[in-house]
Design an enzyme around this catalytic site. Sequence first.
Site, short mmCIF file in Angstrom:
data_model
loop_
_atom_site.label_atom_id
_atom_site.label_comp_id
_atom_site.label_asym_id
_atom_site.label_seq_id
_atom_site.Cartn_x
_atom_site.Cartn_y
_atom_site.Cartn_z
N CYS A 187 0.84 -1.20 0.00
CA CYS A 187 0.00 0.00 0.00
C CYS A 187 0.87 1.25 0.00
O CYS A 187 1.19 1.82 1.05
CB CYS A 187 -0.94 0.01 1.21
SG CYS A 187 -2.15 1.37 1.18
N THR A 459 -26.17 2.76 10.87
CA THR A 459 -27.12 2.51 9.78
C THR A 459 -27.87 3.79 9.45
O THR A 459 -28.08 4.64 10.32
CB THR A 459 -28.12 1.41 10.14
OG1 THR A 459 -29.01 1.19 9.03
CG2 THR A 459 -28.95 1.78 11.36
N TYR A 460 -28.23 3.92 8.18
CA TYR A 460 -29.06 5.02 7.71
C TYR A 460 -30.40 4.49 7.19
O TYR A 460 -31.17 5.23 6.61
CB TYR A 460 -28.33 5.79 6.60
CG TYR A 460 -26.95 6.27 7.01
CD1 TYR A 460 -26.79 7.48 7.69
CD2 TYR A 460 -25.82 5.50 6.75
CE1 TYR A 460 -25.54 7.92 8.08
CE2 TYR A 460 -24.55 5.93 7.13
CZ TYR A 460 -24.42 7.13 7.80
OH TYR A 460 -23.16 7.56 8.19
N THR A 462 -30.99 2.68 4.69
CA THR A 462 -31.11 2.77 3.23
C THR A 462 -30.41 1.58 2.61
O THR A 462 -29.51 0.97 3.21
CB THR A 462 -30.48 4.06 2.68
OG1 THR A 462 -29.07 4.05 2.98
CG2 THR A 462 -31.12 5.29 3.30
N THR A 471 -31.07 -3.03 7.76
CA THR A 471 -29.90 -3.73 7.21
C THR A 471 -29.11 -4.48 8.29
O THR A 471 -27.98 -4.89 8.04
CB THR A 471 -28.96 -2.73 6.50
OG1 THR A 471 -28.52 -1.74 7.46
CG2 THR A 471 -29.66 -2.03 5.35
N GLU A 536 -22.42 4.23 0.51
CA GLU A 536 -22.71 2.91 1.06
C GLU A 536 -21.56 1.94 0.81
O GLU A 536 -21.26 1.09 1.66
CB GLU A 536 -24.01 2.38 0.43
CG GLU A 536 -25.25 3.15 0.86
CD GLU A 536 -26.50 2.71 0.12
OE1 GLU A 536 -27.47 2.30 0.78
OE2 GLU A 536 -26.51 2.78 -1.12
#
Length: 565
Positions: A187, A459-460, A462, A471, A536
């Site tokens: 990386c 969480t949202y 969505t 979710t 997301e």
Amino acid sequence: MMNDDDYYDESFLRKLFLTGINTRDPKARRQALDVICSVVETWKDALDLDDEAEQASDLLTRYLPTIVRWKTACPFKDVRAKCKEIVESLEGKAIKVPQLRHPGASAFIPESEVISVDTDDEGTRDLFIEAYLVDNRVSNMIRLMGYHPRYLVSFLQFHVYMMHQDGPLPVHLRHYIAILAAARHRCTYLISLCEANFLAYGGDPIWLEDPLRAPKKIRALNHINMILAHQPWLIKPDNIKDLLQPSSDSWSLSELTHALVILAHYHSLAGFALGCGLNPEIDSREGHVVSSPFSSESNSPPVATPRVATEPSSRSSQCEENDDDDDERSPVFASVTFQSVMEKLKQIENNPDDFDFEEPSTEELEKQFETETLASAELGDPHPVATGASYVSPRIAKYVEDPEFEHEDFAKRGDFSGVSTFRVQDFSWEDQGYSLANRLFPDIGQLLDDKFKLIVDLTYRTFGTNVEIDTTMFRSAIWNYIHCIKGIFHDDYNYGEVNKMLHRDIKKYIRNVTCFPERTIVNDFNLFLAGFHYTEKVHVNLLLLEARLQAELLYALRAIMRYMT
């Protein structure tokens, strides 16, 4: 007052460019910017003097990329404006100005979709300022994390404490250990950041030129760094004992705990950086080119060709894969997968009785776990032909011991290894890991625990364009699948939920980013749950980061506890 020697004094310049404008006080920033202007003017004038031109040119080459970064990526408007003036004055003298090699924060996410450093969201902007005041930058990584401000708060609290505040290890050493960790996954993004911080905090440049000249104590970490990154189930109490053996090069237990947390953190962070295709910062050696100054008609650097976030640059999505993989990597298949998961979440929420939630027996859970580990092993290596699994560029090779050693599936470990499944009921983060980490490195356990809990619960509601979707089961499946890949068995989790929530192509992405992040290509990111918004997808990558981090820490802390007892 400055004297003439200050303009060329490395210690003075390093402090000026590292901390000079790292303050919320506008007056102090203005004073520091005036000094920087004076320094740059002196260098610019010295280019015409035979006896000073070479040194002035070298200093401009070294520090000008930082000024160019401040011009666009500093959260303080006054700094951006002043640095723009400095750059324009240099361009007016036909001095070559660094330009971005790879425009944008990410090779995978359009820059228009990434949160700006001077965002109108006051809370996020304040977080960016906090990050800047510590690291002298709002990095591309922090900008992506800015999608999720609640997580970023917790991340910064942990990261700042571990890498900058009081602790068992000196700050420059922490950044050198981080370099060794990031190098396991090739990386360069993190390596460049950590090299800069290592030097800024007084590290010896010789260690970067030739790691064999670093102290033996540091080099002794190479073996545990290697197995922790790729096959953490191989860590034994003897590995801890060897590092703690009394000698002039031995580690204390608190120092070693600090080092192991850094290693695990940067292994996981490398997965996030590569999984999200982070572009190099402009002031890194990979981040800029020096050519003709920008023309007056355009202040934009040339657009780079889309690339993959991995080495070597020849790696592409044109990998030789079997027909099944070709199907899974198609947009149509990705769309169907997304719709399937979303519909399943809706059905679970609306009609829970239609799903079998009967608690399996312990024997059934163990069979499900073994089945899942075997299925994970059958997914194969990502892009094995095109990428050259064992390739390590010269830039990174010097930091990597045994580059051929990499992830091997837990299910393929073989009887000879003497490694059994890690059972959380015998050693869990909540009951043993948290308290042990806190005892050996005060407060680090609490900061880690806060971060783990936050990302698990974040969480949202969505799922793509769908709203008010629970979710929980999807997020839990991701977390437990990563632990499954790492050989960690939770006796209170129904592994049947993994197959309900995670289709094979989703599992492949999770496994690839968790185990082989250096091979991630833009197609992987684009086709993974194709209906997801970018925010997301970053959310999922944060879940991968934290689940892997906890898995590595469980193995490391269990080995320490066994050594202690």
